[in-house]
Motif scaffolding. Structure first.
Motif, PDB file in Angstrom:
ATOM      1  N   THR A  81       0.831  -1.212   0.000  1.00 55.23           N
ATOM      2  CA  THR A  81       0.000   0.000   0.000  1.00 55.23           C
ATOM      3  C   THR A  81       0.861   1.256   0.000  1.00 55.23           C
ATOM      4  OG1 THR A  81      -0.193   0.035   2.415  1.00 55.23           O
ATOM      5  CG2 THR A  81      -1.909  -1.131   1.192  1.00 55.23           C
ATOM      6  N   LEU A  82       2.008   1.202   0.652  1.00 61.23           N
ATOM      7  CA  LEU A  82       2.861   2.383   0.734  1.00 61.23           C
ATOM      8  C   LEU A  82       3.644   2.639  -0.545  1.00 61.23           C
ATOM      9  CD1 LEU A  82       4.232   1.888   4.339  1.00 61.23           C
ATOM     10  CD2 LEU A  82       2.551   3.581   3.583  1.00 61.23           C
ATOM     11  N   SER A  83       3.887   1.610  -1.334  1.00 61.36           N
ATOM     12  CA  SER A  83       4.691   1.786  -2.541  1.00 61.36           C
ATOM     13  C   SER A  83       3.851   1.852  -3.814  1.00 61.36           C
ATOM     14  CB  SER A  83       5.723   0.658  -2.660  1.00 61.36           C
ATOM     15  OG  SER A  83       5.082  -0.594  -2.716  1.00 61.36           O
ATOM     16  N   SER A  84       2.536   1.844  -3.689  1.00 62.17           N
ATOM     17  CA  SER A  84       1.680   1.902  -4.876  1.00 62.17           C
ATOM     18  C   SER A  84       1.715   3.300  -5.490  1.00 62.17           C
ATOM     19  CB  SER A  84       0.249   1.509  -4.511  1.00 62.17           C
ATOM     20  OG  SER A  84      -0.278   2.420  -3.584  1.00 62.17           O
ATOM     21  N   GLY A  85       1.344   3.396  -6.724  1.00 63.06           N
ATOM     22  CA  GLY A  85       1.328   4.679  -7.427  1.00 63.06           C
ATOM     23  C   GLY A  85       2.723   5.225  -7.617  1.00 63.06           C
ATOM     24  N   ASP A  86       2.885   6.509  -7.319  1.00 62.23           N
ATOM     25  CA  ASP A  86       4.190   7.171  -7.457  1.00 62.23           C
ATOM     26  C   ASP A  86       5.063   6.965  -6.222  1.00 62.23           C
ATOM     27  OD1 ASP A  86       3.514   8.171  -9.937  1.00 62.23           O
ATOM     28  OD2 ASP A  86       2.711  10.040  -9.119  1.00 62.23           O
ATOM     29  N   GLY A  87       4.640   6.091  -5.320  1.00 64.23           N
ATOM     30  CA  GLY A  87       5.378   5.902  -4.074  1.00 64.23           C
ATOM     31  C   GLY A  87       5.000   6.978  -3.084  1.00 64.23           C
ATOM     32  N   PRO A  88       5.575   6.930  -1.909  1.00 59.74           N
ATOM     33  CA  PRO A  88       5.147   7.849  -0.855  1.00 59.74           C
ATOM     34  C   PRO A  88       5.752   9.247  -0.922  1.00 59.74           C
ATOM     35  CG  PRO A  88       6.806   6.383  -0.014  1.00 59.74           C
ATOM     36  CD  PRO A  88       6.504   5.935  -1.419  1.00 59.74           C
ATOM     37  N   GLY A  89       6.779   9.450  -1.739  1.00 58.52           N
ATOM     38  CA  GLY A  89       7.474  10.738  -1.771  1.00 58.52           C
ATOM     39  C   GLY A  89       6.574  11.953  -1.934  1.00 58.52           C
ATOM     40  N   PRO A  90       5.770  12.020  -2.989  1.00 54.61           N
ATOM     41  CA  PRO A  90       4.904  13.194  -3.164  1.00 54.61           C
ATOM     42  C   PRO A  90       3.909  13.378  -2.017  1.00 54.61           C
ATOM     43  CG  PRO A  90       5.080  11.960  -5.212  1.00 54.61           C
ATOM     44  CD  PRO A  90       5.731  11.128  -4.148  1.00 54.61           C
ATOM     45  N   ASP A  91       3.364  12.279  -1.508  1.00 55.55           N
ATOM     46  CA  ASP A  91       2.413  12.385  -0.401  1.00 55.55           C
ATOM     47  C   ASP A  91       3.101  12.834   0.881  1.00 55.55           C
ATOM     48  OD1 ASP A  91       0.205  11.623  -1.933  1.00 55.55           O
ATOM     49  OD2 ASP A  91       0.512   9.498  -1.509  1.00 55.55           O
ATOM     50  N   LEU A  92       4.323  12.358   1.129  1.00 56.55           N
ATOM     51  CA  LEU A  92       5.066  12.798   2.304  1.00 56.55           C
ATOM     52  C   LEU A  92       5.327  14.301   2.253  1.00 56.55           C
ATOM     53  CD1 LEU A  92       7.747   9.996   2.779  1.00 56.55           C
ATOM     54  CD2 LEU A  92       5.907  10.592   4.350  1.00 56.55           C
ATOM     55  N   ARG A  93       5.744  14.788   1.116  1.00 56.03           N
ATOM     56  CA  ARG A  93       6.013  16.222   0.972  1.00 56.03           C
ATOM     57  C   ARG A  93       4.739  17.039   1.156  1.00 56.03           C
ATOM     58  NH1 ARG A  93       9.219  13.666  -2.375  1.00 56.03           N
ATOM     59  NH2 ARG A  93      11.451  13.974  -2.212  1.00 56.03           N
ATOM     60  N   ALA A  94       3.633  16.580   0.579  1.00 51.66           N
ATOM     61  CA  ALA A  94       2.364  17.301   0.719  1.00 51.66           C
ATOM     62  C   ALA A  94       1.909  17.318   2.179  1.00 51.66           C
ATOM     63  CB  ALA A  94       1.297  16.658  -0.166  1.00 51.66           C
ATOM     64  N   PHE A  95       2.040  16.174   2.865  1.00 55.44           N
ATOM     65  CA  PHE A  95       1.661  16.108   4.274  1.00 55.44           C
ATOM     66  C   PHE A  95       2.523  17.059   5.094  1.00 55.44           C
ATOM     67  CE2 PHE A  95       1.722  14.428   8.568  1.00 55.44           C
ATOM     68  CZ  PHE A  95       0.379  14.152   8.791  1.00 55.44           C
ATOM     69  N   TRP A  96       3.822  17.076   4.814  1.00 51.96           N
ATOM     70  CA  TRP A  96       4.728  17.965   5.535  1.00 51.96           C
ATOM     71  C   TRP A  96       4.339  19.425   5.310  1.00 51.96           C
ATOM     72  CZ3 TRP A  96       8.578  21.296   3.428  1.00 51.96           C
ATOM     73  CH2 TRP A  96       9.376  21.902   4.389  1.00 51.96           C
ATOM     74  N   LEU A  97       4.063  19.796   4.071  1.00 52.09           N
ATOM     75  CA  LEU A  97       3.683  21.182   3.770  1.00 52.09           C
ATOM     76  C   LEU A  97       2.386  21.566   4.483  1.00 52.09           C
ATOM     77  CD1 LEU A  97       4.531  21.401  -0.036  1.00 52.09           C
ATOM     78  CD2 LEU A  97       5.607  22.691   1.825  1.00 52.09           C
ATOM     79  N   ASP A  98       1.438  20.646   4.541  1.00 47.51           N
ATOM     80  CA  ASP A  98       0.135  20.930   5.149  1.00 47.51           C
ATOM     81  C   ASP A  98       0.173  20.967   6.676  1.00 47.51           C
ATOM     82  OD1 ASP A  98      -1.052  21.086   2.677  1.00 47.51           O
ATOM     83  OD2 ASP A  98      -1.927  19.075   2.751  1.00 47.51           O
ATOM     84  N   HIS A  99       1.005  20.144   7.288  1.00 52.38           N
ATOM     85  CA  HIS A  99       0.900  19.949   8.732  1.00 52.38           C
ATOM     86  C   HIS A  99       2.103  20.387   9.558  1.00 52.38           C
ATOM     87  CE1 HIS A  99      -2.842  17.778   8.211  1.00 52.38           C
ATOM     88  NE2 HIS A  99      -2.257  17.115   7.232  1.00 52.38           N
TER      89      HIS A  99
END
Length: 116
Positions: A81-99
């Motif tokens: 689940t963590l490596s699906s799609g483009d991997g977690p990199g873009p989501d990690l950066r977005a979460f960091w920017l938001d929170h």
């Protein structure tokens, strides 16, 4: 929550240690190798939980919870689940920017050294 311990007898070590700690939040590296390592650790915890009765009971409770309640939401991933799609990199950066900003952070320093 994040914790760190400074094992230096010198009070002059505190300012540098606080600067290093702050850099993790101000300028995270999101190093691919470290993200991969963390995904493997999460997967290991997930696999260990599959045979743990307490974890399985908790999953059953989540499954039977009201669908509109946060308890019913996705709570634990695995490597797939963590490596699906483009991997977690873009989501990690977005979460960091938001929170990860000052209005969401608190710092507690416990010790004998004066604050810088």
């Amino acid at each position: 929550n994040y914790y760190f311990s400074l094992n230096s007898p010198s009070p002059s070590a505190l300012p540098g240690a606080l600067d290093r700690l702050a850099s993790f939040f101000k300028e995270p590296l999101f190093d691919e190798n470290m993200v991969e390592r963390e995904m493997r650790a999460v997967d290991s915890e997930f696999r260990n939980g599959l045979t743990d009765d307490g974890w399985r009971q908790f999953q059953l409770l989540k499954h039977t919870a009201n669908p509109s309640h946060p308890m019913s939401k996705f709570g634990c991933g695995n490597y797939a689940t963590l490596s699906s799609g483009d991997g977690p990199g873009p989501d990690l950066r977005a979460f960091w920017l938001d929170h990860y900003h000052a209005s969401n952070c608190k710092l507690c320093v416990v010790g004998r050294s004066p604050l810088p």
